[in-house]
Design a protein around this motif. Sequence first.
Motif, PDB file in Angstrom:
ATOM      1  N   GLU A 214       0.815  -1.214   0.000  1.00 26.55           N
ATOM      2  CA  GLU A 214       0.000   0.000   0.000  1.00 26.55           C
ATOM      3  C   GLU A 214       0.849   1.265   0.000  1.00 26.55           C
ATOM      4  N   LYS A 215       2.078   1.151  -0.525  1.00 27.81           N
ATOM      5  CA  LYS A 215       2.968   2.299  -0.673  1.00 27.81           C
ATOM      6  C   LYS A 215       3.055   2.702  -2.144  1.00 27.81           C
ATOM      7  N   ARG A 216       3.476   3.934  -2.369  1.00 23.52           N
ATOM      8  CA  ARG A 216       3.639   4.414  -3.740  1.00 23.52           C
ATOM      9  C   ARG A 216       4.866   3.767  -4.364  1.00 23.52           C
ATOM     10  N   VAL A 217       4.715   3.253  -5.570  1.00 22.49           N
ATOM     11  CA  VAL A 217       5.828   2.655  -6.297  1.00 22.49           C
ATOM     12  C   VAL A 217       6.615   3.764  -6.985  1.00 22.49           C
ATOM     13  N   ILE A 218       7.852   3.954  -6.562  1.00 26.98           N
ATOM     14  CA  ILE A 218       8.702   4.980  -7.185  1.00 26.98           C
ATOM     15  C   ILE A 218       9.083   4.530  -8.585  1.00 26.98           C
ATOM     16  N   HIS A 219       9.615   3.308  -8.673  1.00 25.86           N
ATOM     17  CA  HIS A 219       9.872   2.680  -9.971  1.00 25.86           C
ATOM     18  C   HIS A 219      10.118   1.200  -9.728  1.00 25.86           C
ATOM     19  N   SER A 220      10.172   0.446 -10.801  1.00 22.04           N
ATOM     20  CA  SER A 220      10.384  -0.994 -10.688  1.00 22.04           C
ATOM     21  C   SER A 220      11.423  -1.456 -11.689  1.00 22.04           C
ATOM     22  N   ASP A 221      12.110  -2.550 -11.327  1.00 24.04           N
ATOM     23  CA  ASP A 221      13.086  -3.172 -12.212  1.00 24.04           C
ATOM     24  C   ASP A 221      12.624  -4.588 -12.511  1.00 24.04           C
ATOM     25  N   THR A 222      12.852  -5.043 -13.740  1.00 24.68           N
ATOM     26  CA  THR A 222      12.514  -6.423 -14.092  1.00 24.68           C
ATOM     27  C   THR A 222      13.658  -7.049 -14.875  1.00 24.68           C
ATOM     28  N   GLN A 223      13.826  -8.323 -14.724  1.00 27.87           N
ATOM     29  CA  GLN A 223      14.782  -9.104 -15.503  1.00 27.87           C
ATOM     30  C   GLN A 223      14.156 -10.446 -15.848  1.00 27.87           C
ATOM     31  N   PRO A 224      14.099 -10.862 -17.092  1.00 24.71           N
ATOM     32  CA  PRO A 224      14.338  -9.991 -18.244  1.00 24.71           C
ATOM     33  C   PRO A 224      13.224  -8.966 -18.367  1.00 24.71           C
ATOM     34  N   SER A 225      13.298  -8.109 -19.328  1.00 20.85           N
ATOM     35  CA  SER A 225      12.247  -7.106 -19.511  1.00 20.85           C
ATOM     36  C   SER A 225      10.925  -7.814 -19.753  1.00 20.85           C
ATOM     37  N   SER A 226       9.916  -7.340 -19.064  1.00 16.97           N
ATOM     38  CA  SER A 226       8.599  -7.947 -19.217  1.00 16.97           C
ATOM     39  C   SER A 226       8.134  -7.823 -20.659  1.00 16.97           C
ATOM     40  N   ASP A 227       7.475  -8.870 -21.167  1.00 18.57           N
ATOM     41  CA  ASP A 227       7.011  -8.861 -22.548  1.00 18.57           C
ATOM     42  C   ASP A 227       6.083  -7.696 -22.822  1.00 18.57           C
ATOM     43  N   ARG A 228       5.336  -7.322 -21.818  1.00 19.74           N
ATOM     44  CA  ARG A 228       4.437  -6.185 -21.942  1.00 19.74           C
ATOM     45  C   ARG A 228       4.703  -5.217 -20.819  1.00 19.74           C
ATOM     46  N   LYS A 229       4.231  -4.019 -20.960  1.00 19.87           N
ATOM     47  CA  LYS A 229       4.352  -3.065 -19.866  1.00 19.87           C
ATOM     48  C   LYS A 229       3.555  -3.588 -18.676  1.00 19.87           C
TER      49      LYS A 229
ATOM     50  N   THR B 209      -2.399  -3.530 -14.636  1.00 15.40           N
ATOM     51  CA  THR B 209      -3.138  -3.717 -13.395  1.00 15.40           C
ATOM     52  C   THR B 209      -3.549  -5.170 -13.255  1.00 15.40           C
ATOM     53  N   SER B 210      -3.548  -5.637 -12.042  1.00 22.01           N
ATOM     54  CA  SER B 210      -3.951  -7.021 -11.780  1.00 22.01           C
ATOM     55  C   SER B 210      -5.420  -7.113 -11.425  1.00 22.01           C
ATOM     56  N   GLY B 211      -6.081  -5.959 -11.329  1.00 21.77           N
ATOM     57  CA  GLY B 211      -7.470  -5.952 -10.894  1.00 21.77           C
ATOM     58  C   GLY B 211      -7.603  -5.810  -9.396  1.00 21.77           C
ATOM     59  N   HIS B 212      -6.462  -5.774  -8.690  1.00 23.48           N
ATOM     60  CA  HIS B 212      -6.459  -5.612  -7.244  1.00 23.48           C
ATOM     61  C   HIS B 212      -5.614  -4.399  -6.885  1.00 23.48           C
ATOM     62  N   PRO B 213      -6.102  -3.522  -6.037  1.00 25.09           N
ATOM     63  CA  PRO B 213      -5.284  -2.384  -5.612  1.00 25.09           C
ATOM     64  C   PRO B 213      -3.979  -2.861  -4.985  1.00 25.09           C
ATOM     65  N   HIS B 214      -2.906  -2.145  -5.258  1.00 21.30           N
ATOM     66  CA  HIS B 214      -1.592  -2.388  -4.662  1.00 21.30           C
ATOM     67  C   HIS B 214      -0.913  -3.630  -5.227  1.00 21.30           C
ATOM     68  N   TYR B 215      -1.406  -4.158  -6.317  1.00 16.73           N
ATOM     69  CA  TYR B 215      -0.757  -5.264  -7.022  1.00 16.73           C
ATOM     70  C   TYR B 215      -0.620  -4.891  -8.502  1.00 16.73           C
ATOM     71  N   THR B 216       0.603  -5.015  -9.037  1.00  8.84           N
ATOM     72  CA  THR B 216       0.839  -4.770 -10.449  1.00  8.84           C
ATOM     73  C   THR B 216       1.325  -6.060 -11.090  1.00  8.84           C
ATOM     74  N   ARG B 217       0.862  -6.315 -12.292  1.00 10.26           N
ATOM     75  CA  ARG B 217       1.153  -7.584 -12.955  1.00 10.26           C
ATOM     76  C   ARG B 217       2.320  -7.425 -13.927  1.00 10.26           C
ATOM     77  N   TYR B 218       3.306  -8.329 -13.797  1.00 11.39           N
ATOM     78  CA  TYR B 218       4.444  -8.376 -14.709  1.00 11.39           C
ATOM     79  C   TYR B 218       4.429  -9.764 -15.350  1.00 11.39           C
ATOM     80  N   ILE B 219       4.244  -9.799 -16.667  1.00  8.26           N
ATOM     81  CA  ILE B 219       4.099 -11.062 -17.386  1.00  8.26           C
ATOM     82  C   ILE B 219       5.382 -11.348 -18.159  1.00  8.26           C
ATOM     83  N   PHE B 220       5.905 -12.557 -17.961  1.00 10.53           N
ATOM     84  CA  PHE B 220       7.127 -12.979 -18.643  1.00 10.53           C
ATOM     85  C   PHE B 220       6.759 -14.178 -19.522  1.00 10.53           C
ATOM     86  N   ASP B 221       6.519 -13.912 -20.780  1.00  7.80           N
ATOM     87  CA  ASP B 221       6.031 -14.960 -21.672  1.00  7.80           C
ATOM     88  C   ASP B 221       7.112 -15.577 -22.543  1.00  7.80           C
TER      89      ASP B 221
END
Length: 808
Positions: free
Chosen positions: A759-774, A777-789
């Motif tokens: 429930e904190k503000r996300v300043i920025h995020s890092d991913t490895q490897p780069s997520s296939d998509r930006k 939203t996951s449909g839930h507050p305070h959760y962001t979806r990172y998909i690695f396809d």
Amino acid sequence: MKSKPRQSHRPKISEACMFACRSSLIITAMVVLLGTNAILAEAPPFSDYCQRLQQEIQEKKHGFLAGNVTYYVGGFHASWEPQEHETLGLTHPFHHDLRSRGVGRMRSRGKDHDNTGFGNDFAGWEFYKDTRVLYGSVVINHKTHRHPVPTKMYWRPDRMICQYEMDGVQLREEKFIAANGAACSIITSSHPVTLQLEGQSFFGRHSLTSAASIEYDANHNAIHIIEGGTTRCLPDTDRSERVGPIMYQGMNTVLAASQNFATRHRFTKGEHGEMQYEFNVPCDSGGVVLVWAMHDNYQQALDDATAVLREPREMMIAKTREMNRQLNEQIPWFRCSDPKFEDIYYYLWSLYLMYYIEVQKGWEILPHTQTAVNNFLGMHRYDATFQIKVGAWTGDKSHYAYGNVLTWKQLFVNGHYRKSPDGSIALADNKGTTWHSGVYGNELSEHVLGAWQIYQHTGDVEFLQECYDGYFREVFRERIVPFYSNHFEVAEALIAMAKLTGHVEDIEHWKRLVPLDPNPIQTWFDQRWQANGHEHFFGGPNDGMMMTTGFWHMHSKHFPRDYAAKMVASWALDRDKGFYGDFFPLAMSGASMKRFATDVDHSFGYTPDTAYFSLRGMFRKRLGAPAWQLTLNHLENYNFRADWNIPVAPEAYTRSGKLFGDQYSNFNAGKLLLYVEGLAGLEYSIPDNRLVVHDTMPTTWKWMEVRLPIKMQSKLPGKNETLWPMIRYERSQNGNETTKSIRVTDCPLRITIEPWSEEKRVIHSDTQPSSDRKPTTSGHPHYTRYIFDAPQSTAFVKLHLDSNSANK
């Protein structure tokens, strides 16, 4: 407990089903080929969990050991109050292959002459406490120390260790149940002493007569007892008392020792005909071995006993090796920055595994877990709602998961069910090889969701076919009885099963039975929200008896999240009118307990099922802080005794906080799901080729790590291998910035990571490897979806969070 080949009689699979099976296998094979790292993923490093879980229990708990159909209780504690201490020998070993529910074994005399089958007994569930097998005394310098109490007694999943001291002599005793079911005691003494052992054939508080016989087998230095007698029992649902044979009727008991007692034994007959025996054996630093075995066939019982006598320590080491194998190889590996919660986790798993039974007779042809030792053994229909789902996370699911679902099919296919006028079908709450309880209920719809989860974790369409054909397809044909608003998801699961098993004609039927359009679903929840004037509560009663069952509906994926957030804030976190107690949650709200106070409520003020069902929906609704805070509060207070510094698994606590009921209760199994599916937030699907991580890691923990045993098809034809993807969670603080990372490695599935932002503000995020998509939203507050396809076995997400701000 060695797994035996699974026997099944499957219906002919349709062409559509064969296509689905082939498709599933193709998907699985493709998944394994995604990367060599996944193929090379190794099991976690070996841990001696038997040693780690060792706890000193003298004056705290009675002893408990388990084999397949043999169990051992050392001493007797009535609801945690010591009534009898453990002592030298083998006080309460007992055979329980589910031929009877209690102390007697009779056929029901219901109107159809099969009201409960053959072997149901509502009395004598705790018959083990009436066994008196080998009670030891010690003779030192002509002085007899009768039934000495251990100075220390240690419990482990594989054995019990008792230490005694008297007149300067130290004795050490190790008790275990061997793989063949024989119970063994190995006793050594610092100085030469004489052990006096005594016991009797079975005769309990419900018994009326004994017809036991006894003899000394000189060729094998063994006592042979043929058990028999009559007892009072309650085989029918009207609870009318009848007289019938004991559950051990005709069985053979063998007692043997490594020291010859041919000239040092004596037999007498008790006042009811029970056969009493005593014998003496010498004991020194070289030790003496005592063995008990029981079987329908005397030669088999004798063979089991003598096999352990030949190699007692080797048998004990083998038992340790087997228990460690299961705890290392068959369950998700878990570690965190607070070892106390690791100990609770592995303790609950050890009980879940110890209770597995595989009788392979009658209605008990498949292995499954059980619930309790000092209640009545067997699986409970209600408890199976979460025990099935726990089995879905094991490695060898054909042994540790399938039977938890399919054992209930035996009642249905043999016609032992009750059909109501509304078309709903109910099964008995417990069963054995030839009996069932005759007490019916409707939690079976939750079994469907457990079976579907097992399929998701295996891709085994054949298993799904066994569940659907001749069972789910018929049981729910006319009505799906909701288990706390689960019927929408159950209908969805049945539709998916119909497609996979080649019954496409069933799809429209399930849709008609449970409309799945958004409007009727929303209406269902809206109509029950704040019912009967209970603000921010779901399904509130009209009599004011507020129960935690209102929270249980939150596990439905269709339950509105805003309703869940309001209900938790108003009721789960409120100590005055709500359910927040010292062991959260109380079974009833504070106001209701005052109004509906009864002795029963005092005994079962806090129960493990209530906690599981109340908490699981908080994780599914991704409520964050309340979910992990209430979970850790419950685990720490309910399943850990700080004054003893050991984990516990009580059946219940009283409202005043006293331990109550069974001491080694698998009723606690649902808590394991709170770890894996809740705190770690793990889901995976072999058919969908996807691992999803949506954590709710406690902010008080610095790190957490889970490794999953996922069985996949190998490149080698006909071979399977278990892969161990690792999910590592880390959290650190640097000034005003919190960093949180989730790393998945050695994963054979495509990966989605949905980290909780606390429930904190996300300043920025890092991913490895780069997520296939930006990130989406996951449909839930305070959760962001990172998909690695992209095909890879590793994915990493790191969040940089502003500690001084919050996402509202």
